[in-house]
Design a protein around this motif. Structure first.
Motif, PDB file in Angstrom:
ATOM      1  N   SER A   1       0.844  -1.190   0.000  1.00 46.53           N
ATOM      2  CA  SER A   1       0.000   0.000   0.000  1.00 46.53           C
ATOM      3  C   SER A   1       0.877   1.237   0.000  1.00 46.53           C
ATOM      4  O   SER A   1       2.076   1.168   0.283  1.00 46.53           O
ATOM      5  CB  SER A   1      -0.935   0.013   1.218  1.00 46.53           C
TER       6      SER A   1
ATOM      7  N   SER B   1      -5.090   1.081   4.926  1.00 46.51           N
ATOM      8  CA  SER B   1      -5.574   0.752   3.581  1.00 46.51           C
ATOM      9  C   SER B   1      -6.289  -0.589   3.511  1.00 46.51           C
ATOM     10  O   SER B   1      -6.692  -1.016   2.432  1.00 46.51           O
ATOM     11  CB  SER B   1      -4.405   0.751   2.598  1.00 46.51           C
TER      12      SER B   1
ATOM     13  N   ARG C   1      -4.846  -3.482   4.184  1.00 48.09           N
ATOM     14  CA  ARG C   1      -3.872  -4.427   3.627  1.00 48.09           C
ATOM     15  C   ARG C   1      -3.967  -5.805   4.296  1.00 48.09           C
ATOM     16  O   ARG C   1      -3.950  -6.841   3.631  1.00 48.09           O
ATOM     17  CB  ARG C   1      -2.470  -3.840   3.803  1.00 48.09           C
TER      18      ARG C   1
ATOM     19  N   CYS D   1      -3.252  -2.058  -2.203  1.00 52.03           N
ATOM     20  CA  CYS D   1      -4.456  -1.774  -1.427  1.00 52.03           C
ATOM     21  C   CYS D   1      -4.586  -0.276  -1.190  1.00 52.03           C
ATOM     22  O   CYS D   1      -3.593   0.433  -1.031  1.00 52.03           O
ATOM     23  CB  CYS D   1      -4.401  -2.478  -0.070  1.00 52.03           C
ATOM     24  N   ALA D   2      -5.831   0.174  -1.149  1.00 46.22           N
ATOM     25  CA  ALA D   2      -6.121   1.566  -0.827  1.00 46.22           C
ATOM     26  C   ALA D   2      -7.521   1.645  -0.234  1.00 46.22           C
ATOM     27  O   ALA D   2      -8.399   0.861  -0.591  1.00 46.22           O
ATOM     28  CB  ALA D   2      -6.019   2.463  -2.062  1.00 46.22           C
TER      29      ALA D   2
ATOM     30  N   GLY E   1      -7.811   8.190  -0.276  1.00 46.95           N
ATOM     31  CA  GLY E   1      -7.183   6.911  -0.569  1.00 46.95           C
ATOM     32  C   GLY E   1      -6.944   6.727  -2.057  1.00 46.95           C
ATOM     33  O   GLY E   1      -5.908   6.206  -2.471  1.00 46.95           O
TER      34      GLY E   1
END
Length: 334
Positions: free
Chosen positions: A24, A29, A31, A181-182, A188
């Motif tokens: 990330s 996020s 993750r 990932c976000a 984000g």
């Protein structure tokens, strides 16, 4: 229909090793949630491990090791060859329902640091090659790495220092399909788009990169998220929306029952990762290469004496970012 989706997950060849680093650009996020879903999903394709790269007191994973007879990362000796049985016995076995209301997920391994909070911190390796080597000894077909570095900053810092960096190191591993990932918020998405821009500037393969957008609440994603997802769909292997699940937020990784739509998102993530791997290297995946053996370099004595429980902390480090697992390319199960 859900059972058919689960049955349709392709099996990985016995000699394959699919690497899935979950990364990330910022914290918060989702993750670790994504790593958990991938661990459960990929376990349907073959033997799977989730590697926890976070320090003990900043990771949610060690709570799952409490009360189980597994030594975790501290049980791996740094000064003698490791065997497959020793590495697998250091793990705990997890079983997360993969998809469908009555579908039992396949078992997967978790390797983390489960020591008491007050014990000496483990000296975990930064170099992805060390974790690849550990996964090869363990003999897993799918390896999910829950990373901790911030990828855009890591790439910029590595470029300025003339080094490889951890992000590129993960991309360069054999058969690696990174998952970015976000949080599914406007901020984000901005952080994710900036990270993708940096990845593109560094020439890293976005075509085998999967994006996971993790919702922070119920309801439709913001306009900025929907627009950003549409744009990224044409630049990356896939964009998968992971819905908000109150079970995860209430019980963290120990949630016994996940929402059906969360399980479906996990199945889509797994399918996207496998599809990206097959598009890049063919179907079935080729045999995984054996990592080259390395010899640990001398290490200075620690300033704080380490007891026997923590002396194995540097299982793969001979210096900053240097893999030093004492093993041989041909690893046999024992």
């Amino acid at each position: 229909m859900l059972r058919k989706q689960a049955d349709a997950v392709p099996e990985l060849p016995v000699g394959a090793r699919l690497m899935v680093p979950v990364m990330s650009a910022t914290g918060g996020s989702g993750r670790t949630t994504v790593a958990r879903l991938l661990g459960a999903g990929l376990a349907l394709s073959g033997s799977t491990v989730v590697l926890d790269l976070a320090p003990r007191l900043s990771s949610p994973w060690p709570a799952l090791l409490a009360g189980q007879n597994a030594g975790g990362l501290a049980a791996l000796p740094p000064d003698r060859p490791l065997t497959r049985s020793a590495v697998q016995q250091a793990c705990v076995v997890q079983r997360t329902r993969a998809v469908g209301p009555d579908a039992d997920g396949a078992a997967w391994h978790l390797l983390s640091d489960g020591q008491e909070w007050h014990t000496r911190p483990l000296d975990l390796p930064e170099n992805p090659a060390a974790w690849y080597q550990l996964a090869a000894i363990g003999g897993w077909q799918a390896v999910v790495a829950d990373t901790v570095h911030l990828l855009a900053h890591d790439l910029l810092a590595a470029r300025c220092a003339g080094q490889t960096g951890r992000t590129r190191g993960w991309y360069d591993l054999p058969f690696a399909v990174p998952v970015l990932c976000a949080a599914a918020t406007a901020q984000g998405m901005r952080s994710l788009q900036q990270a993708v821009m940096v990845l593109h500037a560094e020439g890293l393969p976005l075509q085998r990169t999967v994006v996971a957008l993790v919702a922070t609440g119920d309801g439709r994603p913001p306009v900025a998220v929907r627009a950003g997802a549409a744009m990224l769909s044409s630049r990356t292997a896939a964009v998968v929306q992971v819905p908000h699940d109150p079970q995860v937020h209430a019980h963290s990784l120990a949630a016994a029952r996940l929402r059906q739509r969360t399980l479906q998102a996990g199945a889509r993530l797994t399918g996207a990762v496998l599809a990206a791997a097959h598009a890049a290297w063919g179907h079935p995946l080729p045999e995984a290469p054996h990592p080259a053996p390395v010899t640990p370099a001398p290490r200075p004595a620690p300033a704080i004496p380490a007891n026997s429980a923590t002396s194995a902390a540097s299982f793969a480090v001979a210096g900053p970012g240097t893999p030093a697992l004492a093993t041989t390319p041909a690893v046999t199960a024992s």
